[in-house]
Design a protein around this motif. Sequence first.
Motif, PDB file in Angstrom:
ATOM      1  N   TYR A 242       0.852  -1.196   0.000  1.00  0.00           N
ATOM      2  CA  TYR A 242       0.000   0.000   0.000  1.00  0.00           C
ATOM      3  C   TYR A 242       0.888   1.247   0.000  1.00  0.00           C
ATOM      4  O   TYR A 242       1.757   1.401   0.882  1.00  0.00           O
ATOM      5  CB  TYR A 242      -0.931  -0.002   1.208  1.00  0.00           C
ATOM      6  CG  TYR A 242      -1.986  -1.084   1.133  1.00  0.00           C
ATOM      7  CD1 TYR A 242      -3.168  -0.876   0.432  1.00  0.00           C
ATOM      8  CD2 TYR A 242      -1.786  -2.330   1.749  1.00  0.00           C
ATOM      9  CE1 TYR A 242      -4.135  -1.873   0.357  1.00  0.00           C
ATOM     10  CE2 TYR A 242      -2.751  -3.320   1.679  1.00  0.00           C
ATOM     11  CZ  TYR A 242      -3.929  -3.088   0.975  1.00  0.00           C
ATOM     12  OH  TYR A 242      -4.878  -4.074   0.890  1.00  0.00           O
ATOM     13  N   THR A 243       0.691   2.109  -0.982  1.00  0.00           N
ATOM     14  CA  THR A 243       1.503   3.321  -1.130  1.00  0.00           C
ATOM     15  C   THR A 243       0.615   4.499  -1.483  1.00  0.00           C
ATOM     16  O   THR A 243      -0.554   4.339  -1.844  1.00  0.00           O
ATOM     17  CB  THR A 243       2.554   3.139  -2.247  1.00  0.00           C
ATOM     18  OG1 THR A 243       1.884   2.852  -3.480  1.00  0.00           O
ATOM     19  CG2 THR A 243       3.524   2.010  -1.930  1.00  0.00           C
ATOM     20  N   TYR A 244       1.200   5.687  -1.392  1.00  0.00           N
ATOM     21  CA  TYR A 244       0.492   6.898  -1.804  1.00  0.00           C
ATOM     22  C   TYR A 244       1.505   7.946  -2.231  1.00  0.00           C
ATOM     23  O   TYR A 244       2.690   7.896  -1.871  1.00  0.00           O
ATOM     24  CB  TYR A 244      -0.390   7.443  -0.679  1.00  0.00           C
ATOM     25  CG  TYR A 244       0.371   8.069   0.465  1.00  0.00           C
ATOM     26  CD1 TYR A 244       0.680   9.435   0.469  1.00  0.00           C
ATOM     27  CD2 TYR A 244       0.791   7.299   1.559  1.00  0.00           C
ATOM     28  CE1 TYR A 244       1.376  10.002   1.523  1.00  0.00           C
ATOM     29  CE2 TYR A 244       1.485   7.857   2.601  1.00  0.00           C
ATOM     30  CZ  TYR A 244       1.778   9.218   2.590  1.00  0.00           C
ATOM     31  OH  TYR A 244       2.468   9.777   3.627  1.00  0.00           O
ATOM     32  N   SER A 245       1.031   8.905  -3.031  1.00  0.00           N
ATOM     33  CA  SER A 245       1.816  10.068  -3.422  1.00  0.00           C
ATOM     34  C   SER A 245       0.996  11.308  -3.127  1.00  0.00           C
ATOM     35  O   SER A 245      -0.239  11.287  -3.246  1.00  0.00           O
ATOM     36  CB  SER A 245       2.175  10.027  -4.910  1.00  0.00           C
ATOM     37  OG  SER A 245       2.958   8.892  -5.214  1.00  0.00           O
ATOM     38  N   VAL A 246       1.681  12.377  -2.757  1.00  0.00           N
ATOM     39  CA  VAL A 246       0.970  13.619  -2.431  1.00  0.00           C
ATOM     40  C   VAL A 246       1.790  14.813  -2.901  1.00  0.00           C
ATOM     41  O   VAL A 246       3.028  14.805  -2.814  1.00  0.00           O
ATOM     42  CB  VAL A 246       0.677  13.712  -0.913  1.00  0.00           C
ATOM     43  CG1 VAL A 246       1.958  13.703  -0.102  1.00  0.00           C
ATOM     44  CG2 VAL A 246      -0.156  14.941  -0.595  1.00  0.00           C
ATOM     45  N   GLN A 247       1.107  15.826  -3.428  1.00  0.00           N
ATOM     46  CA  GLN A 247       1.741  17.078  -3.797  1.00  0.00           C
ATOM     47  C   GLN A 247       0.772  18.219  -3.525  1.00  0.00           C
ATOM     48  O   GLN A 247      -0.439  18.010  -3.436  1.00  0.00           O
ATOM     49  CB  GLN A 247       2.169  17.081  -5.258  1.00  0.00           C
ATOM     50  CG  GLN A 247       1.040  16.938  -6.255  1.00  0.00           C
ATOM     51  CD  GLN A 247       1.512  17.034  -7.683  1.00  0.00           C
ATOM     52  OE1 GLN A 247       2.552  17.595  -7.972  1.00  0.00           O
ATOM     53  NE2 GLN A 247       0.729  16.462  -8.596  1.00  0.00           N
ATOM     54  N   PHE A 248       1.300  19.431  -3.390  1.00  0.00           N
ATOM     55  CA  PHE A 248       0.503  20.611  -3.026  1.00  0.00           C
ATOM     56  C   PHE A 248       0.604  21.653  -4.136  1.00  0.00           C
ATOM     57  O   PHE A 248       1.691  21.939  -4.640  1.00  0.00           O
ATOM     58  CB  PHE A 248       1.006  21.204  -1.708  1.00  0.00           C
ATOM     59  CG  PHE A 248       0.794  20.295  -0.525  1.00  0.00           C
ATOM     60  CD1 PHE A 248      -0.304  20.454   0.309  1.00  0.00           C
ATOM     61  CD2 PHE A 248       1.696  19.272  -0.243  1.00  0.00           C
ATOM     62  CE1 PHE A 248      -0.497  19.628   1.390  1.00  0.00           C
ATOM     63  CE2 PHE A 248       1.523  18.436   0.833  1.00  0.00           C
ATOM     64  CZ  PHE A 248       0.419  18.615   1.664  1.00  0.00           C
ATOM     65  N   VAL A 249      -0.557  22.222  -4.494  1.00  0.00           N
ATOM     66  CA  VAL A 249      -0.633  23.242  -5.539  1.00  0.00           C
ATOM     67  C   VAL A 249      -1.471  24.404  -5.008  1.00  0.00           C
ATOM     68  O   VAL A 249      -2.570  24.193  -4.491  1.00  0.00           O
ATOM     69  CB  VAL A 249      -1.266  22.688  -6.831  1.00  0.00           C
ATOM     70  CG1 VAL A 249      -1.400  23.790  -7.881  1.00  0.00           C
ATOM     71  CG2 VAL A 249      -0.441  21.528  -7.366  1.00  0.00           C
ATOM     72  N   GLU A 250      -0.955  25.613  -5.146  1.00  0.00           N
ATOM     73  CA  GLU A 250      -1.689  26.781  -4.666  1.00  0.00           C
ATOM     74  C   GLU A 250      -2.806  27.153  -5.647  1.00  0.00           C
ATOM     75  O   GLU A 250      -2.612  27.184  -6.853  1.00  0.00           O
ATOM     76  CB  GLU A 250      -0.753  27.976  -4.482  1.00  0.00           C
ATOM     77  CG  GLU A 250      -1.451  29.197  -3.876  1.00  0.00           C
ATOM     78  CD  GLU A 250      -0.487  30.324  -3.587  1.00  0.00           C
ATOM     79  OE1 GLU A 250      -0.946  31.376  -3.098  1.00  0.00           O
ATOM     80  OE2 GLU A 250       0.716  30.161  -3.864  1.00  0.00           O
ATOM     81  N   ASP A 251      -3.958  27.454  -5.116  1.00  0.00           N
ATOM     82  CA  ASP A 251      -5.132  27.826  -5.912  1.00  0.00           C
ATOM     83  C   ASP A 251      -5.932  28.857  -5.118  1.00  0.00           C
ATOM     84  O   ASP A 251      -6.277  28.619  -3.958  1.00  0.00           O
ATOM     85  CB  ASP A 251      -5.990  26.595  -6.205  1.00  0.00           C
ATOM     86  CG  ASP A 251      -7.055  26.868  -7.252  1.00  0.00           C
ATOM     87  OD1 ASP A 251      -7.387  28.048  -7.459  1.00  0.00           O
ATOM     88  OD2 ASP A 251      -7.547  25.903  -7.850  1.00  0.00           O
ATOM     89  N   LYS A 252      -6.242  29.976  -5.741  1.00  0.00           N
ATOM     90  CA  LYS A 252      -6.886  31.081  -5.034  1.00  0.00           C
ATOM     91  C   LYS A 252      -8.377  31.202  -5.332  1.00  0.00           C
ATOM     92  O   LYS A 252      -9.005  32.185  -4.922  1.00  0.00           O
ATOM     93  CB  LYS A 252      -6.197  32.396  -5.394  1.00  0.00           C
ATOM     94  CG  LYS A 252      -4.718  32.439  -5.043  1.00  0.00           C
ATOM     95  CD  LYS A 252      -4.115  33.767  -5.420  1.00  0.00           C
ATOM     96  CE  LYS A 252      -2.615  33.808  -5.067  1.00  0.00           C
ATOM     97  NZ  LYS A 252      -1.997  35.092  -5.443  1.00  0.00           N
ATOM     98  N   ASN A 253      -8.963  30.270  -6.018  1.00  0.00           N
ATOM     99  CA  ASN A 253     -10.332  30.440  -6.499  1.00  0.00           C
ATOM    100  C   ASN A 253     -11.394  30.038  -5.473  1.00  0.00           C
ATOM    101  O   ASN A 253     -12.404  30.717  -5.340  1.00  0.00           O
ATOM    102  CB  ASN A 253     -10.543  29.638  -7.783  1.00  0.00           C
ATOM    103  CG  ASN A 253      -9.691  30.164  -8.926  1.00  0.00           C
ATOM    104  OD1 ASN A 253      -9.453  31.367  -9.012  1.00  0.00           O
ATOM    105  ND2 ASN A 253      -9.213  29.267  -9.778  1.00  0.00           N
TER     106      ASN A 253
END
Length: 636
Positions: A242-253
């Motif tokens: 069991y694995t996962y990937s995560v990333q963060f993206v800025e969004d102002k909407n």
Amino acid sequence: MCALRRARGSVLVIFLLLHSATSFYLPGLAPVSFCEPGSVQSTIEMFVNRLDSVESVLPYEYKAFDFCTIDSEKRPSENLGQVLFGERIEPSPYKFEFKKKQECKHVCTKAYDTTNAQDKGRLDFLKKGMLLNYQHHWIVDNMPVTWCYDVEDGQKFCNPGFPIGCYVNEAGRPKDACVVNSEFNDKDTFYFFNHVDITIHYHVVENEGTGARLRTTTLAPDCTGGPMDLSNKFSGEFKIAYTYSVQFVEDKNIRWASRWDYILESMPHTNIQWFSIMNSLVIVLFLSGMVAMIMLRTLHKDIARYNQIDSVEDAQEEFGWKLVHGDVFRPPRKGMLLSVFLGSGTQIFLMTFVTLFFACLGFLSPANRGALMTCAVVLWVLLGTPAGYVAARFYKSFGGEKWKTNVLLTCFLCPGVVFADFFVMNLILWGEGSSAAMPFGTLVAILALWFCISVPLTFIGAYFGFKKTGIEHPVRTNQIPRQIPEQSFYTKPLPGIVMGGILPFGCIFIQLFFILNSIWSHQMYYMFGFLFLVFIILVITCSEATILLCYFHLCAEDYHWQWRSFLTSGFTAVYFLIYAIHYFFSKLQITGLASTILYFGYTMIMALIFFLFTGTIGFFACFWFVTKIYSVVKVD
């Protein structure tokens, strides 16, 4: 091994952030501020809830499927409503650091040896979960993790959960989630969704420095490799990583206040033809207005004509509802049972009204898990006093003298039937090992609420009800009952009762479809404003339809209106039961004897509650009507 990475969908999660200290938020819904790693609030925890399926009524705890778990942390506290709905929220080993990107993060590996009976049992249970399309329910900062995928006409559907895997049968036909990926094509094979890719969208909160509001999450394939599959005929050793990937993206909407919109707007019942719903409402209101106009106009003429009669001879020549004035308030048969039903119905009516009122204010929104059921149960317990008062007052007006029996039946008859049904259902859930099985401690707590709070309050209400003088009627009751003439077909009891429930049911069946979907198809229900409007329309329609039929019966010189008025509007529950049976066979895919018994067991509880609720409305409407018309005419 990333079985879910190629599925055309996305896992979306919205988080909360702390606003100003002077802002007002509903209890349990205050946003949380997240900052970059190294700060106090940088860790984002994910919780796991029970798994459920549209093909089975039995939910199961997360650990029942042998997924990755963590035992060192304490599970969050659950309210009464969450326990009744079978929610079991637990901490998970999935943890993120704000703005920290991770790829193919390993959580755990589960190994199975089919030659070992215990391992084979765990693997078979996992396969059964995929066959029945059981869904994960993950929670991040009080928001459900949702799986979004494209549907017809370029629209996107966001499901508050995602499957644990899927199955391609022996004929090569993909089942459930396997249809979204052409690579899932091996016959008689299970595909495990052991990897998830999460992209978290956030925006920086104004005037809070580095604090940010985390809003949405989407899937982005990061790991390499094909989907993890397992042939149904496989034997030997098998491992699932069991694995996962995560990333963060800025969004102002998107702002925190509208963080639920993307889920609610994409769900099927929000796009159902609103024109049909509004059309039904207009029809119901029109029919209600016609009933009111007919009643007012007809009664106005009758009252004017009867008040112009000056002689007894003229009065004797009259016919209709005035001739039964000496019998219209005669105590009904089985007055004890009717008074008990009226007390319980009053308790349910007040509970429903107050619960829907608070739901309209937003206190019982889907974000506040279990609050709706908790509020309903607590209100029912606290409203024992009105139940005892109404039951005692009407029983006394019926000439009853066994006040102890009346109070005890009010306390235990209807609640006892519901509890007995619920207890049998709970035994089935215990036997199946479902998470919906109520723990013994919670069962004792509910019994304590019933016996230690509701019962004493019912006795207090009954005390004041018996202490007051009986209900004064505008006309005296004759000692000798009047003979009822032969009735035509439409004024006989059964046809009138059957016809009386059609109109009230017609104003709720569309809303009933949404409610049943939320219960059995695990969809979110949030249209409490519309539900409250339908509640008011139901009350008006039950009242007017029952009054109209009551007037026809009195004109036919049939003065047995008490039970008939209760059963006329109460028959709406029979139509509800018929619709629930139709819904089971036409809309649901439930399989298994246990799930079928549970569905109809819980449906019988809802039908009984609805019977008491609508029946009480009809009785009170007719009681007001009969009292009113016989108090404004001259009776010789």
